[in-house]
Design a protein around this motif. Structure first.
Motif, PDB file in Angstrom:
ATOM      1  N   THR A 181     -25.152 -63.087 -44.197  1.00 46.82           N
ATOM      2  CA  THR A 181     -24.825 -64.512 -44.155  1.00 46.82           C
ATOM      3  C   THR A 181     -25.687 -65.270 -45.172  1.00 46.82           C
ATOM      4  OG1 THR A 181     -26.490 -64.980 -42.452  1.00 46.82           O
ATOM      5  CG2 THR A 181     -24.277 -64.429 -41.687  1.00 46.82           C
ATOM      6  N   THR A 240     -20.149 -68.030 -50.601  1.00 46.91           N
ATOM      7  CA  THR A 240     -18.840 -67.370 -50.582  1.00 46.91           C
ATOM      8  C   THR A 240     -18.229 -67.351 -49.184  1.00 46.91           C
ATOM      9  OG1 THR A 240     -19.862 -65.194 -50.262  1.00 46.91           O
ATOM     10  CG2 THR A 240     -19.443 -65.894 -52.534  1.00 46.91           C
ATOM     11  N   LEU A 241     -19.053 -67.562 -48.169  1.00 48.08           N
ATOM     12  CA  LEU A 241     -18.559 -67.524 -46.789  1.00 48.08           C
ATOM     13  C   LEU A 241     -18.144 -68.898 -46.275  1.00 48.08           C
ATOM     14  CD1 LEU A 241     -21.173 -65.105 -45.149  1.00 48.08           C
ATOM     15  CD2 LEU A 241     -18.897 -64.551 -46.040  1.00 48.08           C
ATOM     16  N   ARG A 242     -18.373 -69.924 -47.080  1.00 51.69           N
ATOM     17  CA  ARG A 242     -18.011 -71.268 -46.630  1.00 51.69           C
ATOM     18  C   ARG A 242     -16.495 -71.449 -46.619  1.00 51.69           C
ATOM     19  NH1 ARG A 242     -21.960 -74.502 -50.694  1.00 51.69           N
ATOM     20  NH2 ARG A 242     -23.957 -73.763 -49.884  1.00 51.69           N
ATOM     21  N   LYS A 243     -16.027 -72.127 -45.604  1.00 50.15           N
ATOM     22  CA  LYS A 243     -14.604 -72.435 -45.523  1.00 50.15           C
ATOM     23  C   LYS A 243     -14.312 -73.640 -46.410  1.00 50.15           C
ATOM     24  CE  LYS A 243     -13.842 -70.725 -40.830  1.00 50.15           C
ATOM     25  NZ  LYS A 243     -13.417 -71.087 -39.447  1.00 50.15           N
ATOM     26  N   LYS A 244     -13.284 -73.489 -47.245  1.00 44.88           N
ATOM     27  CA  LYS A 244     -12.908 -74.603 -48.112  1.00 44.88           C
ATOM     28  C   LYS A 244     -12.176 -75.664 -47.306  1.00 44.88           C
ATOM     29  CE  LYS A 244     -12.588 -71.946 -52.396  1.00 44.88           C
ATOM     30  NZ  LYS A 244     -11.720 -71.550 -53.532  1.00 44.88           N
ATOM     31  N   GLN A 245     -12.710 -76.868 -47.364  1.00 43.99           N
ATOM     32  CA  GLN A 245     -12.100 -77.970 -46.619  1.00 43.99           C
ATOM     33  C   GLN A 245     -11.235 -78.818 -47.547  1.00 43.99           C
ATOM     34  OE1 GLN A 245     -15.363 -80.075 -44.844  1.00 43.99           O
ATOM     35  NE2 GLN A 245     -15.615 -78.580 -43.207  1.00 43.99           N
ATOM     36  N   GLU A 246     -10.048 -79.119 -47.082  1.00 45.47           N
ATOM     37  CA  GLU A 246      -9.163 -79.976 -47.873  1.00 45.47           C
ATOM     38  C   GLU A 246      -9.659 -81.410 -47.812  1.00 45.47           C
ATOM     39  OE1 GLU A 246      -5.164 -79.584 -46.632  1.00 45.47           O
ATOM     40  OE2 GLU A 246      -5.067 -77.425 -47.004  1.00 45.47           O
TER      41      GLU A 246
END
Length: 276
Positions: A27, A31-37
């Motif tokens: 962790t 690269t593990l972050r969720k892309k938020q719109e």
């Protein structure tokens, strides 16, 4: 129980209170972050300019920087510690704009330029007391005269001129070489310039290059991993958490030396993939 490990620190959690078992072994990477719109919101009409809030390094940010710099050091044999100071009094906004221009120029003229920078307030210079300056840890070898001249000229082109004509302080661009194999030296710099930094700024407080952002800083194991440190007499300090509502059971501080560092090879190998 599950143990979250980074160089020198292992935290044991109760899975029941911690939540779901970790999805990934490693962790801490961007690269593990969720892309938020992006959410479009109607901006309220107002004639008053929005006042910028002061920024400072939170405890969480300091921990993140410490981990990132340590992992960064494990990827490169030698690092440079650079201090950038200004010829005259500057606002925080002016300072950050000049830093960004400087970094953009270095990127254009360097191959694989990686860095972490941190803002700090000057305290020893009575003439410019409270002036912001920047510390950078980079993987670059700096030709001192070339980049010192560029940093001076960049300031002058942007209206930051010395109080005395033709005065060009040698300390404006200071470079020290770091041996990344000496993990204690790296840790001492982090402690001095990051952990104790509680100043407030009207600008971004720290940032890093994309590769450094992608580095993994932690990995999960069972308690069998930390039991090995106990057998090696490498546990410097162990703190039990008596808060029954907290998922943290205890924290172990590990002595980083030639015997214990190989235990973190899985993290080294994971990050070297991103370096390539």
């Amino acid at each position: 129980m599950v143990v979250k490990n980074t160089y020198g620190t292992s935290v044991t959690f109760s899975v029941k209170k911690y939540g779901n078992a970790p999805k990934h072994e490693f962790t801490g990477s961007a690269t593990l972050r969720k892309k938020q719109e992006p959410v479009k919101q109607a901006k309220p009409k107002t004639d008053k300019p929005k006042e910028k809030k002061d920024r400072s390094l939170s405890k969480r940010s300091k921990q993140k920087i410490r981990k990132k710099i340590t992992c960064f050091a494990r990827c490169y044999k030698r690092l440079s510690f650079v201090t950038l100071t200004f010829l005259n009094i500057v606002t925080d906004e002016e300072a950050i704009n000049l830093l960004r221009k400087f970094i953009d120029n270095v990127k254009k003229r360097s191959v694989d330029f990686q860095y972490v920078w941190i803002a700090e307030r000057q305290t020893k210079n009575d003439a410019f007391k409270g002036n912001v300056h920047f510390h950078m840890i980079t993987n670059k070898y700096w030709k001192l005269e070339k980049w010192w001249n560029y940093w001076i000229s960049l300031q002058q082109k942007n209206g930051i001129v010395p109080r005395e004509k033709d005065f060009k302080p040698s300390s404006a661009f200071d470079v020290r070489q770091l041996n990344s194999n000496n993990i204690r030296t790296i840790a001492s710099y982090v402690t001095k310039y990051v952990t104790k930094n509680n100043a407030k700024f009207k600008c971004q407080v720290w940032n890093c290059s994309k590769l450094v952002s992608k580095l993994f800083t932690d990995f999960y194991t069972t308690t069998e991993f930390t039991d090995q440190f106990k057998r090696m007499n490498a546990v410097l300090k162990e703190l039990d958490n008596n808060d029954k509502n907290s998922p943290v059971i205890n924290v172990k501080m590990i002595d980083l030396n030639r015997n214990t560092l190989p235990m973190y090879k899985r993290l080294d190998d994971k990050n070297l993939i991103h370096k390539i």
